[in-house]
Design a protein around this motif. Structure first.
Motif, PDB file in Angstrom:
ATOM      1  N   ALA A   1       0.823  -1.213   0.000  1.00  0.00           N
ATOM      2  CA  ALA A   1       0.000   0.000   0.000  1.00  0.00           C
ATOM      3  C   ALA A   1       0.855   1.260   0.000  1.00  0.00           C
ATOM      4  O   ALA A   1       0.412   2.338  -0.432  1.00  0.00           O
ATOM      5  N   LEU A   2       2.092   1.130   0.459  1.00  0.00           N
ATOM      6  CA  LEU A   2       3.006   2.266   0.476  1.00  0.00           C
ATOM      7  C   LEU A   2       3.204   2.852  -0.922  1.00  0.00           C
ATOM      8  O   LEU A   2       3.393   4.062  -1.077  1.00  0.00           O
ATOM      9  N   LEU A   3       3.129   2.006  -1.934  1.00  0.00           N
ATOM     10  CA  LEU A   3       3.389   2.446  -3.300  1.00  0.00           C
ATOM     11  C   LEU A   3       2.317   3.391  -3.818  1.00  0.00           C
ATOM     12  O   LEU A   3       2.496   4.007  -4.874  1.00  0.00           O
ATOM     13  N   HIS A   4       1.213   3.496  -3.110  1.00  0.00           N
ATOM     14  CA  HIS A   4       0.135   4.392  -3.534  1.00  0.00           C
ATOM     15  C   HIS A   4       0.191   5.744  -2.828  1.00  0.00           C
ATOM     16  O   HIS A   4      -0.621   6.619  -3.129  1.00  0.00           O
ATOM     17  N   ARG A   5       1.112   5.904  -1.921  1.00  0.00           N
ATOM     18  CA  ARG A   5       1.226   7.185  -1.221  1.00  0.00           C
ATOM     19  C   ARG A   5       1.800   8.238  -2.162  1.00  0.00           C
ATOM     20  O   ARG A   5       2.688   7.956  -2.997  1.00  0.00           O
ATOM     21  N   ARG A   6       1.309   9.470  -2.016  1.00  0.00           N
ATOM     22  CA  ARG A   6       1.677  10.527  -2.949  1.00  0.00           C
ATOM     23  C   ARG A   6       3.178  10.793  -2.957  1.00  0.00           C
ATOM     24  O   ARG A   6       3.793  10.933  -4.011  1.00  0.00           O
TER      25      ARG A   6
END
Length: 539
Positions: A213-218
């Motif tokens: 999910a980290l990969l979706h952080r801006r």
């Protein structure tokens, strides 16, 4: 606040600086380079410094071409530029010299120690963290290359600092940390391209630690975009100028086959000699303890970084064609952390004494007993040529260590009016800059070589007896030099701490009156796949 400086950190900082200065104090700094690339890295910084002072913005290529005519050992387009930019600042402040170039490397040694200390504080007590810092810069292989003007230790230092910010981001999830981390990651690649292995390693660490999910952080997406732009820029520069680097990665004649077990065990066999026997033993114990003992969240985070770093890095360096223990320096850093972790787990309250004995002993051994090689004599050759060559002289250099002679001419002579020509550029074409990769000869007769020397207007010949005389053109040059038209006016002994291919350098002057007409010299630049034509003015 993630880090609050205190007296303990000040003591650690002073200790790291003193250890780095001890390495500088035992490094060759008198123009007596040993490794052939070292004087070129120093000369590249001088080029940037001189370019900034001359600021030839209207005709930069012409200026660079003329600079190469005077100092034909430049490799400025072959390597990434960041180290040279920093080196040029040191040169601007203190002048162009071997000691200033080596001091630039020492600045990065300090950075490596400081960043290792900051990262080690996450998993060991403060005295153990200081020991990790001293072990990182004092390990035999690291201390050895820290005392040469080479790019490996500076690249490791910047990459280790990037790792500190990646860990910091995993802890705090603040966007500026990942942005700084990516900037430092790109900076390490702007010093040495092989640091590209850390791109998947560090992002793999973040995924392991924080989940996909980290990969979706801006901020992560923004950092990945910045990283992608930097990677594309590096790829373009490598494709345009670094053909020899591509060949090293792809493999060349004589490299270990990628499918052989020797290729995949190569770097494993270098760990013990690079780190030292006792630290390696403790590191292996520490790696085992990480898997067997309950870990805190912070411990797991740092050890995940070490596993990703070592796993991806080992695969990368084993898979590329080039095999050299120097390339694997960066793989030592996880072992440093494991070594001090083992000491803390095993010795507990005895950690301060035991860890500093281990790190201090390793550093002391490297400083006192593993002095880097040096080759002496070229500074005297350069001084003689500078003193006796006529104004606007053309110097023909024939020998192995053109880098030593050319840098010493730039740093020590004070002469800026001479052109230096290399016989390994005029008479032969060395494939990708290394004779082992092949040589194309110019097929010039003795009369043609003699005529070229007359037309170019050579005033001084710096000559290494026996250099490449198994090649036809070089043997013919020897016949011309010793054929009666030139007289030997000086001879210098070349010595050092290692065996060298040269024992003497001889200086020859023409017996005839030199008359030079305007003459164009074509020089091959196989490292960047280009050919330059340079105009020698008439006398």
């Amino acid at each position: 606040m993630w880090w609050k400086p205190n007296l303990r950190d000040a003591v650690a900082g002073v200790s790291i600086v003193l250890a780095s200065l001890a390495l500088l104090a035992t490094a060759p700094v008198n123009g007596n380079f040993w490794w052939s690339d070292a004087p070129r890295h120093a000369l590249n910084g001088a080029f940037v410094r001189d370019f900034l002072l001359a600021h030839p913005w209207q005709h930069p290529l012409d200026w660079a071409t003329n600079y190469y005519l005077r100092y034909p050992s430049l490799t400025i387009f072959f390597y990434p530029p960041l180290f040279y930019l920093i080196e040029s600042v040191v040169f601007l402040a203190f002048g162009v010299s071997h000691v200033a170039a080596q001091a630039t490397v020492t600045l990065f040694v300090v950075l490596l120690g400081m960043s290792t200390y900051r990262l080690a504080l996450r998993v060991v007590q403060p005295w153990g963290a200081l020991a990790a810092a001293l072990l990182a810069i004092g390990a035999p292989a690291m201390a050895f290359w820290a005392r040469q003007v080479m790019l490996d230790v500076p690249a490791c230092a910047v990459l280790m600092t990037a790792a500190v910010f990646f860990v910091r981001y995993a802890e705090r999830m603040e966007g500026r940390d990942i942005t700084v981390g990516v900037a430092l990651l790109l900076a390490s690649m702007a010093i040495k391209l092989t640091m590209v292995f850390a791109v998947p390693a560090l992002f793999l660490f973040l995924v392991i630690d924080r989940g996909r999910a980290l990969l979706h952080r801006r901020e992560v997406v923004r950092a990945m975009v910045i990283g992608l732009v930097g990677l594309c820029a590096g790829a373009v520069l490598t494709w345009a100028f670094g053909s020899a680097n591509v060949q090293s990665v792809a493999g060349r004649s004589g490299d270990l086959p990628r499918t052989s077990w020797q290729a995949w065990l190569f770097y494993a066999r270098t760990i013990e000699s690079g780190l030292g026997l006792i630290p390696t033993m403790f590191a292996l114990v520490g790696a085992a303890l990480v898997t067997w003992r309950p870990l805190t969240t912070t411990d797991r985070r740092v050890w995940a970084l070490c596993v990703a770093w070592l796993g991806v890095g080992y695969f990368f360096f084993s898979a590329i064609g080039l095999k050299d223990p120097r390339q694997g320096l960066v793989l030592l850093l996880p072992f440093v952390l494991w070594a001090v972790y083992a000491l803390q787990r095993i010795l507990g309250r005895w950690l301060p004494v035991a860890s500093l004995m281990l790190a201090g002993g390793t550093l002391g051994y490297s400083v006192l007993f593993l002095a880097p090689p040096h080759v002496d004599g070229y500074d005297a050759v350069a001084a003689y040529v500078a003193q006796h060559a006529p104004p606007n002289a053309v110097v023909l250099f024939h020998g192995t260590r053109d880098g030593n002679f050319v840098f010493d001419m730039r740093a020590e002579s004070g002469r800026r009016d001479m052109a230096i020509l290399r016989t390994d550029k005029l008479l032969v074409r060395v494939v990708a800059g290394e004779r082992v990769r092949g040589v194309e000869e110019a097929d010039l007769s003795e009369d043609e070589i003699r005529r070229m020397i007359h037309e170019v207007g050579v005033d001084v010949i710096v000559y290494q007896p026996g250099f490449w005389e198994d090649l036809r053109e070089m043997a013919r040059l020897a016949a011309v030099v010793h054929g009666g038209e030139f007289e030997r006016v000086a001879q210098f002994a070349i010595s050092g701490s290692v065996d060298t291919t040269e024992r003497t350098i001889e200086i020859y002057r023409p017996r005839y009156v030199v008359q030079r007409v305007r003459h164009t010299v074509a020089l091959d630049m196989p490292l960047i796949g280009d050919r330059f034509e340079m105009l020698l003015p008439a006398r």
